[in-house]
Design an enzyme around this catalytic site. Structure first.
Site, PDB file in Angstrom:
ATOM      1  N   ALA A 244       0.732  -1.293   0.360  1.00 55.92           N
ATOM      2  CA  ALA A 244       0.035  -0.067   0.466  1.00 55.92           C
ATOM      3  C   ALA A 244       0.749   1.152   0.037  1.00 55.92           C
ATOM      4  CB  ALA A 244      -0.512   0.222   1.121  1.00 55.92           C
ATOM      5  N   ALA A 245       2.305   1.161   0.985  1.00 56.24           N
ATOM      6  CA  ALA A 245       2.571   2.414   0.639  1.00 56.24           C
ATOM      7  C   ALA A 245       3.088   3.379  -0.758  1.00 56.24           C
ATOM      8  CB  ALA A 245       3.865   2.103   1.513  1.00 56.24           C
ATOM      9  N   PRO A 246       2.862   4.996  -0.670  1.00 53.48           N
ATOM     10  CA  PRO A 246       2.793   5.729   0.027  1.00 53.48           C
ATOM     11  C   PRO A 246       1.422   5.777   0.301  1.00 53.48           C
ATOM     12  CG  PRO A 246       3.415   6.271  -2.022  1.00 53.48           C
ATOM     13  CD  PRO A 246       3.834   4.798  -2.329  1.00 53.48           C
ATOM     14  N   LYS A 249      -3.718   5.076  -3.331  1.00 56.52           N
ATOM     15  CA  LYS A 249      -4.558   4.169  -3.306  1.00 56.52           C
ATOM     16  C   LYS A 249      -5.040   4.187  -1.707  1.00 56.52           C
ATOM     17  CE  LYS A 249      -2.115   2.096  -6.628  1.00 56.52           C
ATOM     18  NZ  LYS A 249      -0.749   3.060  -6.694  1.00 56.52           N
ATOM     19  N   ASP A 306      -1.079  -3.263  -5.887  1.00 58.14           N
ATOM     20  CA  ASP A 306      -0.236  -2.787  -6.384  1.00 58.14           C
ATOM     21  C   ASP A 306       1.345  -3.576  -6.165  1.00 58.14           C
ATOM     22  OD1 ASP A 306       1.449  -0.512  -8.379  1.00 58.14           O
ATOM     23  OD2 ASP A 306       0.848   1.064  -6.941  1.00 58.14           O
ATOM     24  N   CYS A 359       2.875  -0.386 -12.201  1.00 55.04           N
ATOM     25  CA  CYS A 359       3.798   0.989 -12.963  1.00 55.04           C
ATOM     26  C   CYS A 359       5.421   0.318 -13.213  1.00 55.04           C
ATOM     27  CB  CYS A 359       4.657   1.844 -11.763  1.00 55.04           C
ATOM     28  SG  CYS A 359       5.357   1.540 -10.545  1.00 55.04           S
TER      29      CYS A 359
END
Length: 427
Positions: A244-246, A249, A306, A359
């Site tokens: 989850a970081a940063p 989302k 992610d 990404c």
């Protein structure tokens, strides 16, 4: 290349010495530029010196093949890639040709970085290029290995678009905590909205000082990076934001009504997420854990993974990835993604949705992952993304997933590279 020796330097030289250490960390040791900054710039007391060292290193990495071509054009035989003289010339040329430093200052601040005979070589090569009015191309050349890899995957047009994209700083995108607040926020910060709840600023500013930041009205998030959470839509059930970081989302999912648990292995990076939750008054449970060891207490309705990746899609902001993302790294991250993907699938309730995103511009970290996953998990199917769920200029792929490439939305300032797929569990 030997580690630079700290000496009592004339004014201006310490920042260049820090830039040399940064480039050494990225190009020789494979470190990320941002991760190397604290140690490389530790001797610098002034914030502006740290910023200058970072800017010099980033411009060298942005234009590295072209800088090296200039250097080699002015020498009888190429210097070794790790020669300190080559590094010093890269720094001097980047200052002069990209940052607008006067030539005499650009060369005088790098000569102390080299000793003996190489110092005379650096001075002579720079003088030759200065007298010849050397220039850099408007669109930087990509590293040859990267260009060949992307050409094979996406074609010549994508490679040309990537070269154009890296030449200029990317725009600043805001995600709004409340989409209906756009008129008020846009009045304070002029810009264009490319999707509901989005604002692309017309001008860059000092983010913490901008109106609405302290009040939690918005957070900075590239438009492409906001798409995975958007594709989960709104909900009131339990959702997992994995890796989850940063935290952008996580904020999106919480603002959309989900009961979110955000999980990441890095406690330090989760600190920023906790700060943003406090600032925006949004709520989420935050867990520091390795996803290969952790599991939720019960299946959930929505999962956003992610996944860790080569990060080649964010090359506009982090040009170091173009030089660090070698095939071995891509293979390593793809293997981890496969593990995380399969593990996250176990935690989704029947009828639930899972969004997998990276990404990355590498098919091994996107399309190939999904093909393998679907072959191994027949209970899952692609939930096709519709064109009206995406910004204009980004269209779903024929198989229903999303591939965001350089060149898309170019007239509006472009977007980061991403792969996104939305899956439904049928049983």
């Amino acid at each position: 290349m030997p580690r630079p020796v700290l000496t009592s330097d004339p004014p201006g030289v310490p920042a260049r010495r820090a830039a040399l250490r940064l480039l050494d960390a990225v190009l020789r040791r494979g470190q990320a530029l941002e991760a190397a900054l604290d140690q490389a710039a530790r001797p610098l007391k002034k914030r502006e010196d740290r910023a200058l060292a970072h800017a010099i290193a980033a411009e060298v990495l942005r234009y590295l093949p072209d800088l090296d071509a200039l250097i080699d054009s002015a020498t009888p035989r190429p210097m070794p890639d790790d020669a300190k003289a080559r590094f010093a010339l890269r720094i001097a040329l980047a200052q002069w040709l990209r940052l607008g430093t006067p030539p005499h200052a650009a060369i005088s601040t790098v000569l102390p970085l080299v000793d003996g005979g190489p110092r005379k070589l650096v001075h002579g090569v720079f003088g030759t290029l200065n007298r010849g009015a050397a220039t850099l191309p408007d669109a930087p050349s990509l590293p040859p290995a990267t260009a060949l890899r992307w050409q094979a995957a996406w074609g010549d047009e994508m490679v040309a678009a990537a070269s154009r994209a890296i030449a200029a700083p990317p725009p600043v995108d805001l995600s709004l905590a409340v989409a209906d607040a756009l008129p008020r926020i846009q009045a304070a910060h002029p810009g264009v909205s490319l999707m509901p709840g989005h604002l692309r600023l017309a001008e860059r500013g000092n983010i913490p000082d901008m109106e609405g930041f302290a009040e939690g009205d918005w957070w900075v998030q590239d438009l492409a990076a906001s798409l995975p959470a958007r594709l989960l839509g709104g909900g009131s059930g339990k959702a997992l934001d994995l890796c989850a970081a940063p935290g952008g989302k996580t904020l999106q999912l919480a603002a959309a009504g989900w009961d979110v648990t955000a999980v990441d292995i890095s406690e330090s990076r989760l600190g920023r997420l906790r700060e943003n939750l406090e600032r925006t008054l949004l709520r989420a449970s935050v867990v520091t854990a390795d996803l290969l060891d952790w599991a939720p207490p019960a299946p959930v309705a929505a999962i956003l993974l992610d996944a860790p990746c080569s990060a080649t899609g964010i090359f506009r902001r982090h040009p170091d990835v173009l030089h660090r993302a070698r095939p071995s790294l891509i293979a390593e991250t793809a293997a981890l993604q496969q593990q995380l993907f399969a593990r996250a699938a176990q935690w989704l309730a029947p009828g639930g949705r899972l969004v997998y995103a990276t990404c990355s511009l590498e098919p091994a970290e996107g399309e190939a992952q999904v093909e393998r996953f679907l072959a191994d998990h027949p209970e899952f199917a692609v939930d096709p993304v519709r064109a009206d769920e995406l910004p204009g200029g980004v269209t779903p792929a024929p198989r229903g997933w999303v591939r965001v490439l350089p060149g898309m939305l170019a007239e509006e300032g472009g977007v980061d590279g991403f792969f996104i797929v939305r899956l439904m569990r049928n049983a």
